[in-house]
Write a protein that holds these residues in place. Structure first.
Motif, short mmCIF file in Angstrom:
data_model
loop_
_atom_site.label_atom_id
_atom_site.label_comp_id
_atom_site.label_asym_id
_atom_site.label_seq_id
_atom_site.Cartn_x
_atom_site.Cartn_y
_atom_site.Cartn_z
N LEU A 63 0.90 -1.19 0.01
CA LEU A 63 0.09 -0.01 -0.18
C LEU A 63 0.71 1.34 -0.01
O LEU A 63 0.58 2.07 -0.79
CB LEU A 63 -0.96 -0.04 1.03
N LYS A 64 1.93 1.30 0.82
CA LYS A 64 2.71 2.39 0.83
C LYS A 64 3.46 2.67 -0.51
O LYS A 64 3.35 3.65 -0.99
CB LYS A 64 4.00 2.13 1.87
N GLU A 65 3.78 1.69 -1.53
CA GLU A 65 4.22 1.99 -2.71
C GLU A 65 3.23 2.29 -3.70
O GLU A 65 3.45 3.17 -4.35
CB GLU A 65 4.79 0.34 -3.15
N TRP A 82 1.06 7.21 -6.38
CA TRP A 82 -0.11 8.30 -6.62
C TRP A 82 0.77 9.81 -6.39
O TRP A 82 0.58 10.79 -7.05
CB TRP A 82 -1.14 8.39 -5.72
N GLN A 83 1.61 9.68 -5.21
CA GLN A 83 2.28 11.10 -4.86
C GLN A 83 3.06 11.40 -6.26
O GLN A 83 3.49 12.72 -6.42
CB GLN A 83 2.98 10.90 -3.63
N GLN A 84 4.10 10.50 -6.51
CA GLN A 84 4.94 10.82 -7.67
C GLN A 84 4.24 11.38 -8.93
O GLN A 84 4.49 12.55 -9.49
CB GLN A 84 5.86 9.46 -8.46
N ALA A 85 2.99 10.82 -9.45
CA ALA A 85 2.09 11.33 -10.40
C ALA A 85 1.53 12.64 -9.97
O ALA A 85 1.31 13.55 -11.20
CB ALA A 85 1.14 10.29 -10.75
N LEU A 86 1.08 12.96 -8.78
CA LEU A 86 0.28 14.09 -8.38
C LEU A 86 1.18 15.37 -8.21
O LEU A 86 0.92 16.55 -8.26
CB LEU A 86 -0.61 13.73 -7.27
N LYS A 87 2.49 15.10 -7.83
CA LYS A 87 3.43 16.19 -7.60
C LYS A 87 3.57 17.18 -8.78
O LYS A 87 3.65 18.46 -8.49
CB LYS A 87 4.81 15.58 -7.12
N ASN A 88 3.38 16.70 -9.86
CA ASN A 88 3.64 17.63 -11.05
C ASN A 88 2.39 18.26 -11.30
O ASN A 88 2.11 19.28 -12.14
CB ASN A 88 3.80 16.67 -12.27
N ILE A 91 -5.13 8.49 4.96
CA ILE A 91 -3.83 8.36 4.63
C ILE A 91 -3.43 9.65 4.02
O ILE A 91 -3.71 10.03 3.02
CB ILE A 91 -3.33 7.31 3.71
N THR A 92 -2.65 10.60 4.71
CA THR A 92 -2.30 11.69 4.16
C THR A 92 -1.16 11.69 3.11
O THR A 92 -0.19 10.88 3.44
CB THR A 92 -1.59 12.89 5.24
N LEU A 93 -1.36 12.05 2.08
CA LEU A 93 -0.71 11.84 0.82
C LEU A 93 0.04 13.33 0.50
O LEU A 93 1.40 13.47 0.23
CB LEU A 93 -1.34 11.51 -0.55
N ALA A 94 -0.28 14.42 0.85
CA ALA A 94 0.21 15.71 0.74
C ALA A 94 -0.50 16.87 1.80
O ALA A 94 -1.53 16.56 2.03
CB ALA A 94 0.17 16.04 -0.65
N LYS A 95 0.44 17.71 2.13
CA LYS A 95 -0.26 18.91 2.89
C LYS A 95 0.29 20.31 2.56
O LYS A 95 1.51 20.14 2.06
CB LYS A 95 -0.46 18.46 4.21
N LYS A 96 -0.25 21.36 3.11
CA LYS A 96 0.32 22.55 2.97
C LYS A 96 0.31 23.16 1.44
O LYS A 96 1.34 23.21 0.79
CB LYS A 96 1.56 22.72 3.45
#
Length: 186
Positions: free
Chosen positions: A16-18, A23-29, A129-134
């Protein structure tokens, strides 16, 4: 000197972490968040404790051992969601099923923490599950993204951890105590 901060959480399996790191990698952009937790730090918070001195931490570690009588259970995670203004959301998260067993576990943790002298949480428990903040600026439409980031992943909840927060380190969260729930997840 202030005491270190702690929280209590359910751990996630590596698979799940992977998935959520992907998702995080794809969404960072696509999304302007200032903080993207490392995959090792992904978890489901059960209770934030704030600053805790050594004496109270020892009492909590001992009191939490009763949580090991709680039976393991399965849980689903999935859809992308947010907290805050939908056009400038302060937190991006992966949803977690509000299953009866999870709510009971959280309520038990809350009671144990209260006995040791921690404040009762006044907000309704919202597992995630927090993926990003601020949020770092701009206005966007998240509804389009939510369609691409869904899925039902099931995993066994069989461990609860008291984590210490190390803001200057990567990963930021380090286990102070680990509790294994009883039995196998159904």
């Amino acid at each position: 000197m202030t005491s270190p901060h702690y929280f209590i959480a359910v751990t996630l399996p590596e698979s799940l972490k992977e998935r959520y790191a992907g998702w995080q990698q794809a969404l960072k952009n696509k999304l302007p968040y200032r903080q993207w937790p490392q995959s090792e730090d992904l978890h489901i918070t059960m209770k934030f404790l704030g600053p805790v001195d050594d004496s109270r931490l020892e009492k909590l570690i001992q009191a939490m051992s009763e949580i090991e009588r709680f039976p393991a259970f399965s849980l689903q995670t999935g859809t992308l969601g947010t907290f805050g203004n939908p056009k400038k959301p302060r937190v991006l998260w992966a949803g977690v099923e509000r299953k009866h067993e999870l709510i009971r576990l959280q309520e038990n943790i809350e009671k144990i923490a209260l006995k040791v002298g921690f404040q009762q949480e006044k907000r309704t428990y919202m597992p995630h599950i927090t993926l990003a903040k601020k949020w770092a600026g701009g206005v966007i439409q998240l509804s389009d993204l939510k369609e691409h980031y869904t899925g039902q992943d099931q995993f066994s909840v069989n461990q609860v951890v008291i984590y210490r927060i190390h803001p200057e380190k990567q990963p930021k969260y380090h286990a102070a105590a680990v509790y294994n729930l009883s039995g196998e997840a159904i």
